[in-house]
Design an enzyme around this catalytic site. Structure first.
Site, mmCIF file in Angstrom:
data_model
loop_
_atom_site.group_PDB
_atom_site.id
_atom_site.type_symbol
_atom_site.label_atom_id
_atom_site.label_comp_id
_atom_site.label_asym_id
_atom_site.label_seq_id
_atom_site.Cartn_x
_atom_site.Cartn_y
_atom_site.Cartn_z
ATOM 1 N N HIS A 1 0.883 -1.169 0.000
ATOM 2 C CA HIS A 1 0.000 0.000 0.000
ATOM 3 C C HIS A 1 0.923 1.223 0.000
ATOM 4 O O HIS A 1 1.987 1.198 0.641
ATOM 5 C CB HIS A 1 -0.810 0.135 1.288
ATOM 6 C CG HIS A 1 -1.751 -0.992 1.598
ATOM 7 N ND1 HIS A 1 -1.349 -2.115 2.240
ATOM 8 C CD2 HIS A 1 -3.086 -1.114 1.397
ATOM 9 C CE1 HIS A 1 -2.407 -2.911 2.417
ATOM 10 N NE2 HIS A 1 -3.465 -2.332 1.915
ATOM 11 N N ASP B 1 2.207 2.119 3.418
ATOM 12 C CA ASP B 1 3.117 1.205 4.135
ATOM 13 C C ASP B 1 4.553 1.558 3.823
ATOM 14 O O ASP B 1 5.438 1.400 4.654
ATOM 15 C CB ASP B 1 3.066 -0.262 3.655
ATOM 16 C CG ASP B 1 1.715 -0.841 3.450
ATOM 17 O OD1 ASP B 1 0.820 -0.477 4.202
ATOM 18 O OD2 ASP B 1 1.595 -1.684 2.536
ATOM 19 N N GLU C 1 -10.822 -6.876 -4.391
ATOM 20 C CA GLU C 1 -10.623 -7.871 -3.322
ATOM 21 C C GLU C 1 -11.849 -7.874 -2.431
ATOM 22 O O GLU C 1 -12.032 -7.000 -1.582
ATOM 23 C CB GLU C 1 -9.363 -7.510 -2.518
ATOM 24 C CG GLU C 1 -9.066 -8.535 -1.441
ATOM 25 C CD GLU C 1 -7.799 -8.232 -0.673
ATOM 26 O OE1 GLU C 1 -6.819 -7.740 -1.272
ATOM 27 O OE2 GLU C 1 -7.792 -8.481 0.553
ATOM 28 N N GLU D 1 -9.152 -13.649 -1.121
ATOM 29 C CA GLU D 1 -8.435 -13.894 0.136
ATOM 30 C C GLU D 1 -9.171 -14.978 0.929
ATOM 31 O O GLU D 1 -10.379 -14.871 1.173
ATOM 32 C CB GLU D 1 -8.346 -12.593 0.936
ATOM 33 C CG GLU D 1 -7.628 -12.778 2.262
ATOM 34 C CD GLU D 1 -7.186 -11.454 2.867
ATOM 35 O OE1 GLU D 1 -6.778 -10.545 2.117
ATOM 36 O OE2 GLU D 1 -7.257 -11.326 4.095
ATOM 37 N N ASP E 1 -4.891 -13.693 -2.197
ATOM 38 C CA ASP E 1 -4.275 -13.238 -0.960
ATOM 39 C C ASP E 1 -4.239 -14.452 -0.048
ATOM 40 O O ASP E 1 -5.266 -14.905 0.481
ATOM 41 C CB ASP E 1 -5.039 -12.064 -0.333
ATOM 42 C CG ASP E 1 -4.392 -10.734 -0.697
ATOM 43 O OD1 ASP E 1 -3.483 -10.730 -1.557
ATOM 44 O OD2 ASP E 1 -4.772 -9.695 -0.118
HETATM 45 C C1 XLS Z 1 -7.679 -6.463 4.545
HETATM 46 C C2 XLS Z 1 -7.173 -6.699 3.195
HETATM 47 C C3 XLS Z 1 -6.000 -5.839 2.775
HETATM 48 C C4 XLS Z 1 -5.870 -5.870 1.286
HETATM 49 C C5 XLS Z 1 -5.088 -4.763 0.687
HETATM 50 O O1 XLS Z 1 -8.454 -7.225 5.090
HETATM 51 O O2 XLS Z 1 -6.867 -8.058 3.082
HETATM 52 O O3 XLS Z 1 -4.845 -6.225 3.412
HETATM 53 O O4 XLS Z 1 -5.314 -7.075 0.858
HETATM 54 O O5 XLS Z 1 -5.638 -3.522 0.936
HETATM 55 NI NI NI Z 2 -5.921 -8.916 1.441
HETATM 56 NI NI NI Z 3 -7.797 -9.290 4.668
#
Ligand code: XLS
Ligand code: NI
Ligand code: NI
Length: 441
Positions: free
Chosen positions: A104, A107, A235, A271, A299
């Site tokens: 990000h 970060d 995501e 994810e 993810d």
């Molecule tokens: C949070 C998300 C975040 C994304 C990126 O739950 O997983 O980490 O992957 O913004």
């Molecule tokens: Ni994520």
């Molecule tokens: Ni997450």
């Protein structure tokens, strides 16, 4: 980037030692150079390290500050600390043998007092990252903007009721996209952490969804302007931090994209922990995305069903991963996506060595799952079973149903005539579960 300095990690580069090894700092299944179908395992897996967890995670939770302290975090000003931290990060990426990383904007570079200052900080760190990428060969899987930490985004970014905040978020994503292009990022991710609501009492849901779509259209337009050729990824996550997030799961994401004419431009970054929070399995989300030809990236993590929030743990559940990998391989792989370890150390795992052990275990579990999934698909027993189960649609009136050549009237005639009552056939779930175990043990 200083040459010949002492390494940041005393841990050696991770080596492949094979399944017999009991060395916690060596790979047992992930041999990056091993070749499968003309591609190395490294090219198949496309592992990526998440900067926010691996290098910004301190183990902080709502009950207290983080006990994880790294020696390079102390320093003069935030930008030079950010550079040293990044040097340490690239040493880690190299030693852990991950070909990719992901970030990000906030970060990697500290937020300034104004947007202009934040942009300057980001530019300085992106230049540094570019040198490190060149020196190490590590590439950028994806970039994204943090549109959820700063209090200005407390009521959302592109779904904020205040157009001023929408504008700020647009300006921030513009820069994050430029940074992604500058670093050769292969994808750009939108995770709408605060793009949802806490209560419908203060929310115009339709207007917020319209605004989110407008925002994504702006990103598509800007990508053309700056020549970003990478893949946009949504995501999904059902909740946390909001009570309801608009990109709830892959299915609602597909409906959203199609409603707003965005489906050509976006795929999904799935994810594991978000899937389970939505009440789905990891494999379910992959199958739903694959059926829409929208499987983008993963993810890679796991939740804890007894805790019930996004605990972002390293996934060592080989059974879950094997099922996921079967679906991914059947869909033709992840394309420009990869397996990004959006996973963090437990609060109590404070040693630098733990960072290695965690990623090695994760990479090994995915690599083992990949190999097992390949065997499963090669033998084709499950696929044959499923094909047989639907065989009645391969010919005759079944085929005509699929081709939309018959209607209710024709089918009624058939059933009243020669077909009569259907003969039930076992789903054989237990047989299939036992068959799966023969590949795992
Ligand atoms: C949070 C998300 C975040 C994304 C990126 O739950 O997983 O980490 O992957 O913004
Ligand atoms: Ni994520
Ligand atoms: Ni997450």
């Amino acid at each position: 980037m200083k040459k010949n300095r002492k390494p940041y990690f005393s841990v050696p580069a991770a080596a492949y030692e094979g399944p017999q090894s009991r060395n916690p700092l060596a790979f047992r299944h992930y041999n990056p150079q091993e070749s499968f179908d003309g591609k190395t395992l490294e090219e198949h897996m496309r592992f990526s390290i998440a900067y926010w967890h691996a290098f910004r995670g301190t183990g902080a939770d709502p009950f207290g500050p983080g006990p994880i302290v790294r020696p390079w975090e102390a320093g003069r000003d935030p930008v030079s600390v950010a550079k040293v931290r990044m040097d340490a990060a690239f040493e880690f990426f190299t030693k852990i043998r991950a070909p990719f990383w992901a970030f990000h904007d906030r970060d990697i570079a500290p937020e300034g007092k104004t947007l202009a200052e934040s942009n300057r900080n980001l530019a300085a760190i992106v230049a540094h990252a570019k040198q490190l990428q060149k020196a190490t060969g590590v590439k950028l899987l994806w970039g994204t903007a943090n549109l959820f930490s700063n209090p200005r985004y407390m009521c959302g970014a592109s779904t904020n009721p205040d157009a001023h905040v929408f504008a700020y978020a647009a300006a921030q994503v513009k820069k994050a996209m430029e940074a992604t292009v500058e670093l050769g990022g292969e994808n750009y991710v939108f995770w709408g952490g605060r793009e949802g609501y806490q209560t419908l009492l203060n929310t115009n849901l339709k207007r917020e969804q319209d605004h989110l779509a407008a925002f994504l259209h702006m990103a598509v337009d800007y990508a053309k302007e700056i020549g970003f050729k990478g893949q946009f990824l949504i995501e999904p996550k059902p909740k946390e931090p909001t009570k309801h997030q608009y990109d709830f799961d892959v299915a609602s994401g597909i409906a959203f994209l199609r409603t707003y004419g965005l489906e050509k431009h976006f795929k999904f970054n799935i994810e594991t922990n978000h899937a389970t929070l939505a009440g789905h399995s990891f494999q379910h989300e992959i199958e739903v995305a694959a059926s829409a030809k929208a499987l983008g990236s993963i993810d890679a993590n796991a939740g804890d069903l007894l805790l019930g929030w996004d605990t972002d743990q390293f996934n060592t559940d080989v059974k879950e991963l094997t099922l996921a990998m079967v679906s991914i391989l059947k869909a033709g792989g992840l394309g420009s996506g990869g397996f990004n370890f959006d996973a963090k150390l437990r609060r109590e795992s404070i040693d630098a060595e733990d960072l290695f052990i965690a990623h090695i275990g994760g990479m090994d579990a995915y690599a083992l799952a990949f190999k097992t999934a390949r065997t499963i698909l090669k033998e084709g027993k499950f696929e044959q079973f499923v094909a047989d189960r639907y065989a009645s649609f391969d010919s005759g009136y079944g085929k005509e149903i699929e081709k939309k050549k018959v209607g209710f009237a024709e089918l009624e005639k058939l059933v009243l005539g020669k077909l009569g009552e259907p003969k039930p056939r076992s789903g054989k779930q237990e047989y299939l579960e036992n068959l799966l175990n023969t590949y795992l043990h």
